[in-house]
Design a protein around this motif. Structure first.
Motif, PDB file in Angstrom:
ATOM      1  N   TYR A 186       0.846  -1.187   0.000  1.00  9.69           N
ATOM      2  CA  TYR A 186       0.000   0.000   0.000  1.00  9.69           C
ATOM      3  C   TYR A 186       0.888   1.246   0.000  1.00  9.69           C
ATOM      4  CZ  TYR A 186      -3.778  -3.152   1.426  1.00  9.69           C
ATOM      5  OH  TYR A 186      -4.679  -4.163   1.484  1.00  9.69           O
ATOM      6  N   VAL A 226       0.811   5.004   1.465  1.00  8.06           N
ATOM      7  CA  VAL A 226       0.135   5.778   2.502  1.00  8.06           C
ATOM      8  C   VAL A 226       0.415   7.257   2.269  1.00  8.06           C
ATOM      9  CG1 VAL A 226      -0.128   6.158   4.970  1.00  8.06           C
ATOM     10  CG2 VAL A 226       0.385   3.864   4.113  1.00  8.06           C
ATOM     11  N   GLU A 227      -0.618   8.048   2.207  1.00  8.18           N
ATOM     12  CA  GLU A 227      -0.493   9.490   2.006  1.00  8.18           C
ATOM     13  C   GLU A 227      -1.163  10.196   3.184  1.00  8.18           C
ATOM     14  OE1 GLU A 227      -1.078  12.243  -1.803  1.00  8.18           O
ATOM     15  OE2 GLU A 227      -2.981  11.593  -0.952  1.00  8.18           O
ATOM     16  N   PHE A 232     -13.613   1.065   2.136  1.00  4.76           N
ATOM     17  CA  PHE A 232     -12.571   0.467   2.968  1.00  4.76           C
ATOM     18  C   PHE A 232     -13.084  -0.789   3.679  1.00  4.76           C
ATOM     19  CE2 PHE A 232     -10.034   0.125   6.869  1.00  4.76           C
ATOM     20  CZ  PHE A 232      -8.762   0.091   6.317  1.00  4.76           C
ATOM     21  N   ASN A 291      -4.828   8.969   3.141  1.00  6.35           N
ATOM     22  CA  ASN A 291      -5.369   8.112   2.093  1.00  6.35           C
ATOM     23  C   ASN A 291      -4.518   6.854   1.991  1.00  6.35           C
ATOM     24  OD1 ASN A 291      -7.350  10.064   1.379  1.00  6.35           O
ATOM     25  ND2 ASN A 291      -5.819  11.146   0.160  1.00  6.35           N
ATOM     26  N   LEU A 292      -5.181   5.745   1.693  1.00  2.00           N
ATOM     27  CA  LEU A 292      -4.517   4.460   1.559  1.00  2.00           C
ATOM     28  C   LEU A 292      -4.742   3.951   0.145  1.00  2.00           C
ATOM     29  CD1 LEU A 292      -2.941   2.467   3.411  1.00  2.00           C
ATOM     30  CD2 LEU A 292      -5.091   1.233   3.695  1.00  2.00           C
ATOM     31  N   TYR A 293      -3.656   3.682  -0.579  1.00  4.29           N
ATOM     32  CA  TYR A 293      -3.741   3.239  -1.968  1.00  4.29           C
ATOM     33  C   TYR A 293      -3.175   1.828  -2.072  1.00  4.29           C
ATOM     34  CZ  TYR A 293      -4.269   8.254  -2.805  1.00  4.29           C
ATOM     35  OH  TYR A 293      -4.689   9.555  -2.777  1.00  4.29           O
ATOM     36  N   GLU A 294      -3.986   0.912  -2.586  1.00  5.03           N
ATOM     37  CA  GLU A 294      -3.528  -0.465  -2.769  1.00  5.03           C
ATOM     38  C   GLU A 294      -2.666  -0.552  -4.025  1.00  5.03           C
ATOM     39  OE1 GLU A 294      -5.339  -5.018  -2.973  1.00  5.03           O
ATOM     40  OE2 GLU A 294      -6.626  -3.276  -3.332  1.00  5.03           O
TER      41      GLU A 294
END
Length: 361
Positions: free
Chosen positions: A138, A140-141, A236, A153-156
């Motif tokens: 992931y 992570v921002e 989520f 924000n979490l991006y896969e």
């Protein structure tokens, strides 16, 4: 009274005496615990009246924050508020390219994964080159902090695809910059350093890699940020549920494949086939997860058991069991489907009326 009735009465009296003894000792332990706690505790009333401690206090954090001055810095079309005037002046004196690299690295948290030779780059490549494990990755921002809670924000990421992208696009970094309390110095990346204080520059703070092509690194980080900004928001909770189901399915597929690969019974007495459950799965799985895993394995003689002188839990089947089977997919809950259909078809009820009671003084 017969002998059987006498024996039953004897058992009943013995059980009653045992229960009374247990309750009496439990009461003694509770009394001892209360007595010991009272010796160590001090009443709130005593602290207020005798010691004159204040009953409450009022924080002044928000009052102090209201008087603070923020210094804006505009980078990559965004405004960053800095509390230190020295930091704001130092960043303003840098070139636009250097400002964007610092912004993307420190504020957007784009790490040194794209710099060759850094620990972040080596760690990211290790799982793609040296292992066959399923990797969840992931980005992570961090977007801010609201009432003491960090938000972001979490991006896969598709790790195999992103690993190949990092390996192909990473920028070389032949030198590193060592930051100390009173300045910094540059040295080759392969030269050893241990983080000890420098006689002239003071205590060691941190180090960072210096890219050979900073413009290419800046463009690469901007493309990464731009690509994530175009992603559609997801659910989520649904993602976590799918992830949880995927872990159970992956473990079931691994066990089925492991049993197929065995050429002969491998149990201690050579009468059963067995495959060890993943210790990572056992650590995070609940009893319901284990039951779901059991129901997905298509074997009649299946059992989960431990082995003497061996660690872990094993899936064991008989040697006559047919092992040429696939994972049994879980069936959809009929009760849940009927409940969802009933809720969808049911008409919505009007909100209940409430009485407004007026209070007269």
């Amino acid at each position: 009274m017969t002998e059987h009735e006498k024996y039953q009465e004897h058992i009943r009296h013995t059980h009653d005496a045992f229960c009374k003894t247990v309750i009496r000792h439990a009461a003694i332990d509770a009394a001892r615990s209360i007595r010991s706690r009272r010796k160590r505790e001090i009443s709130l009333e005593y602290l207020i009246e005798e010691k004159h401690y204040p009953f409450s206090t009022t924080d002044k954090y928000f009052a102090e924050q209201s008087g603070m001055t923020s210094y804006p810095l505009f980078v990559c079309g965004q405004m960053v508020l800095l509390e230190s005037p020295e930091l704001a002046a130092a960043l303003s004196a840098l070139s636009q390219m250097e400002q964007e690299i610092i912004f993307l690295y420190y504020f957007q948290r784009l790490t040194h994964v794209f710099l060759q030779g850094t620990p972040q780059h080596n760690t990211w490549k290790f799982y793609g080159e040296q292992t066959r494990d399923r990797v969840l990755a992931y980005a992570v921002e961090l977007t801010g902090k609201v009432r003491g809670v960090i938000r972001g924000n979490l991006y896969e990421l598709d790790y195999p695809q992103h690993f190949r992208h990092v390996a192909a696009e990473a920028v070389q970094a032949d030198n590193i910059i060592l930051h100390y309390e009173k300045g910094g110095r540059e040295q080759p990346a392969g030269l050893y350093f241990d983080g000890r204080p420098d006689p002239k520059l003071g205590a060691f703070l941190l180090y960072e890699a210096k890219p050979n092509e900073p413009e290419h690194l800046r463009e690469l980080l901007r493309q990464e940020q731009k690509g994530r900004a175009q992603l559609a928001p997801g659910d989520f909770k649904a993602h976590v549920t799918a992830l949880h189901d995927g872990i159970i399915l992956a473990e079931a597929q691994r066990i089925v494949a492991g049993l197929k690969d065995l050429s002969a019974p491998n149990s201690p007495n050579k009468t059963h086939f067995m495959v060890k459950l993943s210790p990572y799965f056992v650590q995070i799985a609940s009893s319901k997860d284990t039951d779901r895993l059991f129901s997905m394995l298509p074997y009649k003689s299946l059992c989960f058991t431990g082995m003497k002188d061996r660690h872990g839990l094993y899936a064991v089947i008989g040697k006559d069991e047919n092992r040429d089977k696939e994972v049994r997919r879980p069936r959809a809950s009929i009760r849940r489907q009927l409940s969802e259909t009933k809720q969808a078809a049911a008409p919505k009820k009007a909100p209940a009326r409430t009485k407004k009671n007026e209070l007269e003084v």
